[in-house]
Design a protein around this motif. Structure first.
Motif, mmCIF file in Angstrom:
data_model
loop_
_atom_site.group_PDB
_atom_site.id
_atom_site.type_symbol
_atom_site.label_atom_id
_atom_site.label_comp_id
_atom_site.label_asym_id
_atom_site.label_seq_id
_atom_site.Cartn_x
_atom_site.Cartn_y
_atom_site.Cartn_z
ATOM 1 N N CYS A 26 42.683 27.021 30.531
ATOM 2 C CA CYS A 26 42.616 28.221 31.357
ATOM 3 C C CYS A 26 43.894 28.382 32.155
ATOM 4 C CB CYS A 26 41.388 28.186 32.249
ATOM 5 S SG CYS A 26 41.289 26.711 33.235
ATOM 6 N N ASN A 27 44.032 29.519 32.777
ATOM 7 C CA ASN A 27 45.292 29.957 33.361
ATOM 8 C C ASN A 27 45.160 30.078 34.884
ATOM 9 O OD1 ASN A 27 47.406 31.585 34.269
ATOM 10 N ND2 ASN A 27 47.570 32.614 32.283
ATOM 11 N N ILE A 28 45.725 29.114 35.583
ATOM 12 C CA ILE A 28 45.584 29.045 37.040
ATOM 13 C C ILE A 28 46.283 30.197 37.752
ATOM 14 C CG2 ILE A 28 46.182 27.687 39.089
ATOM 15 C CD1 ILE A 28 45.709 25.222 37.505
ATOM 16 N N ALA A 29 47.454 30.585 37.245
ATOM 17 C CA ALA A 29 48.193 31.681 37.886
ATOM 18 C C ALA A 29 47.366 32.965 37.834
ATOM 19 C CB ALA A 29 49.532 31.883 37.206
ATOM 20 N N GLU A 30 46.701 33.162 36.714
ATOM 21 C CA GLU A 30 45.835 34.330 36.585
ATOM 22 C C GLU A 30 44.648 34.203 37.544
ATOM 23 O OE1 GLU A 30 46.144 37.131 35.363
ATOM 24 O OE2 GLU A 30 44.088 37.883 35.260
ATOM 25 N N GLY A 31 44.124 32.998 37.690
ATOM 26 C CA GLY A 31 43.035 32.756 38.640
ATOM 27 C C GLY A 31 43.448 33.084 40.066
#
Ligand code: HEC
Length: 130
Positions: A26-31
């Motif tokens: 998953c993508n933390i920056a998007e989170g």
């Protein structure tokens, strides 16, 4: 102008970190972007000992029983008595529809219908609330 946009692309792609909870990445920056965009940040912080927001502090969220942090505004009885212990699976349900998981909760959030968005948001929380 061209130079600037090329730089921006580099900056953005290096800010994206992929981690895993469960089987898929998953993508933390998007989170992080979603935490702002979905207004979570307006009501919640994860900065330790900051109790100024209208929602509970999310520091040390994972593994914590719902409704048990220091929260001067006060939790609802519904959340306190929910029996939930926060983990990725429960947050997945909570962020899909808080009122369906905990009828009577005071969190005014309709839910995030996009599964990929929920996953990225939960990953971000898992990192930031440690
Ligand atoms: C308008 C304010 C508001 C918004 C927006 C909001 N929350 Fe909340 N949140 C609350 C309140 C108030 C509670 C406590 C609910 C209760 O006691 O029933 C809560 C509870 C929670 C809890 C449980 C905390 C605990 O200690 O048990 C989590 C996790 C949470 N919110 C995450 C989020 C996330 C992630 C978002 C963004 C998608 C979000 N919230 C959006 C106000 C908000």
């Amino acid at each position: 102008m061209k130079k600037t946009s090329a730089l921006a692309v580099v900056a953005i792609s290096s800010a994206i970190t992929f981690v895993a909870y469960g089987a898929e990445p998953c993508n933390i920056a998007e989170g992080q972007r979603l935490f702002q965009e979905q207004q979570c940040a307006g009501c919640h912080t994860y900065v330790p000992k900051d109790y100024e927001k209208s929602g509970p502090n999310l520091h040390k969220l994972f593994g914590r029983k719902a409704g048990t942090a220091i929260f001067p505004v006060g939790y609802t009885a519904a959340l306190k008595q929910s029996g939930i212990t926060w983990n990725a699976e429960m947050l997945e349900k909570w962020l899909t529809n808080p009122a369906a998981l905990v009828p009577g909760t005071a969190m005014p959030f309709a839910g995030l219908p996009d599964a990929a968005a929920r996953k990225n948001l939960i990953c971000f929380l898992q990192q930031k609330t440690k």
